[in-house]
Scaffold this active site. Structure first.
Site, mmCIF file in Angstrom:
data_model
loop_
_atom_site.group_PDB
_atom_site.id
_atom_site.type_symbol
_atom_site.label_atom_id
_atom_site.label_comp_id
_atom_site.label_asym_id
_atom_site.label_seq_id
_atom_site.Cartn_x
_atom_site.Cartn_y
_atom_site.Cartn_z
ATOM 1 N N PHE A 1 -5.214 -30.575 12.616
ATOM 2 C CA PHE A 1 -5.827 -30.532 13.948
ATOM 3 C C PHE A 1 -6.439 -31.886 14.320
ATOM 4 O O PHE A 1 -6.551 -32.226 15.506
ATOM 5 C CB PHE A 1 -6.918 -29.436 13.980
ATOM 6 C CG PHE A 1 -7.417 -29.124 15.355
ATOM 7 C CD1 PHE A 1 -6.658 -28.355 16.225
ATOM 8 C CD2 PHE A 1 -8.649 -29.591 15.785
ATOM 9 C CE1 PHE A 1 -7.114 -28.072 17.498
ATOM 10 C CE2 PHE A 1 -9.112 -29.312 17.058
ATOM 11 C CZ PHE A 1 -8.340 -28.547 17.924
ATOM 12 N N GLU A 2 -6.826 -32.655 13.310
ATOM 13 C CA GLU A 2 -7.463 -33.966 13.553
ATOM 14 C C GLU A 2 -6.440 -35.084 13.748
ATOM 15 O O GLU A 2 -6.826 -36.228 14.038
ATOM 16 C CB GLU A 2 -8.386 -34.336 12.381
ATOM 17 C CG GLU A 2 -9.719 -33.612 12.375
ATOM 18 C CD GLU A 2 -9.611 -32.143 12.024
ATOM 19 O OE1 GLU A 2 -8.963 -31.808 11.028
ATOM 20 O OE2 GLU A 2 -10.148 -31.302 12.799
ATOM 21 N N THR B 1 -3.829 -19.055 7.527
ATOM 22 C CA THR B 1 -4.819 -18.964 8.603
ATOM 23 C C THR B 1 -4.337 -18.067 9.741
ATOM 24 O O THR B 1 -3.167 -18.105 10.113
ATOM 25 C CB THR B 1 -5.127 -20.375 9.185
ATOM 26 O OG1 THR B 1 -5.918 -20.210 10.355
ATOM 27 C CG2 THR B 1 -3.869 -21.128 9.540
ATOM 28 N N HIS C 1 -5.162 -18.653 12.526
ATOM 29 C CA HIS C 1 -5.108 -19.596 13.654
ATOM 30 C C HIS C 1 -3.833 -20.423 13.661
ATOM 31 O O HIS C 1 -3.743 -21.419 14.379
ATOM 32 C CB HIS C 1 -6.304 -20.551 13.610
ATOM 33 C CG HIS C 1 -7.619 -19.865 13.528
ATOM 34 N ND1 HIS C 1 -7.998 -18.873 14.409
ATOM 35 C CD2 HIS C 1 -8.641 -19.998 12.664
ATOM 36 C CE1 HIS C 1 -9.200 -18.443 14.082
ATOM 37 N NE2 HIS C 1 -9.602 -19.103 13.025
HETATM 38 N N1 INI Z 1 -5.071 -27.575 8.625
HETATM 39 C C1 INI Z 1 -3.873 -27.946 8.152
HETATM 40 O O1 INI Z 1 -3.524 -29.125 8.184
HETATM 41 N N2 INI Z 1 -3.013 -27.002 7.660
HETATM 42 C C2 INI Z 1 -3.344 -25.689 7.621
HETATM 43 O O2 INI Z 1 -2.509 -24.879 7.141
HETATM 44 C C3 INI Z 1 -4.612 -25.290 8.103
HETATM 45 N N3 INI Z 1 -4.986 -23.911 8.067
HETATM 46 O O3 INI Z 1 -4.247 -23.114 7.480
HETATM 47 O O4 INI Z 1 -6.052 -23.507 8.580
HETATM 48 C C4 INI Z 1 -5.486 -26.272 8.613
HETATM 49 N N4 INI Z 1 -6.692 -25.954 9.119
HETATM 50 C C5 INI Z 1 -7.746 -26.944 9.348
HETATM 51 C C6 INI Z 1 -7.630 -27.620 10.710
HETATM 52 O O5 INI Z 1 -6.518 -28.485 10.756
HETATM 53 C C7 INI Z 1 -8.886 -28.465 10.996
HETATM 54 O O6 INI Z 1 -9.035 -29.459 10.007
HETATM 55 C C8 INI Z 1 -10.181 -27.665 11.062
HETATM 56 O O7 INI Z 1 -10.046 -26.565 11.926
HETATM 57 C C9 INI Z 1 -11.347 -28.560 11.576
HETATM 58 O O8 INI Z 1 -11.099 -29.007 12.890
#
Ligand code: INI
Length: 159
Positions: free
Chosen positions: A59-60, A88, A90
């Protein structure tokens, strides 16, 4: 008819690239980075012309990719990360936002930002996309970055 066809060459010499990699599922994402470095090396990109930036999760990735693309330092930015559905609730939101954000980073900066993010149903599927060469999404993304760097250089020189 034989109109002129423009295609980017696969020669990375003289170009600078950034890789934005997330640490979630690092045992897979690190293989994507290795694949990208392998491709860059094979295509003649110098080690000092590659910078790797790490972020916590996929997400970042988009904001940093956009910031790096806007810096004017890089011919293209490669994004590497791994999002697994089973981990997740999400999954759809994160995958959608990451894909949209990476696309937007390219559109807003005019610099190629390449999607080397695995979105998989499970760990095995993700591992299968982080193998060697053509089976490695990082390798493919870096190869795309080199091709696009050359193509955009051609387009910009024709102004
Ligand atoms: N981030 C990932 O890169 N891969 C994943 O599978 C994942 N899951 O499964 O939740 C994941 N979550 C974290 C997200 O990218 C953010 O770092 C977090 O929400 C903070 O903003």
């Amino acid at each position: 008819m034989h109109p002129v066809v423009h295609e980017g060459q696969l020669n990375g010499k003289g170009f600078r690239f950034a890789i934005v990699a997330s640490r979630w599922n690092d045992f897979i994402s690190s293989r994507l980075v290795d694949g990208a470095l392998d491709a860059f090396e094979g295509l003649g990109v110098a080690e000092q012309d590659i910078e790797i930036y790490k972020v916590p999760g996929a997400f970042e990735i988009p904001l940093l990719a956009q910031t790096l693309a806007a810096s004017g330092k890089f011919a293209a930015v490669v994004c590497a990360g791994t999002i697994i559905r089973g981990q997740t609730p999400h999954f759809e939101y994160i995958s959608g936002e990451v894909a949209r954000g990476i696309g937007q980073a390219a559109l807003q900066t005019g610099v190629p930002v390449v999607f080397g993010v695995i979105t998989a149903d499970n760990k095995d599927q993700a591992i299968g996309r982080a193998g060697v060469k053509q089976g490695n999404k990082g390798f493919e993304a870096a190869t795309t970055a080199v091709e696009l760097a050359n193509l955009y250089k051609t387009v910009k020189s024709k102004k």
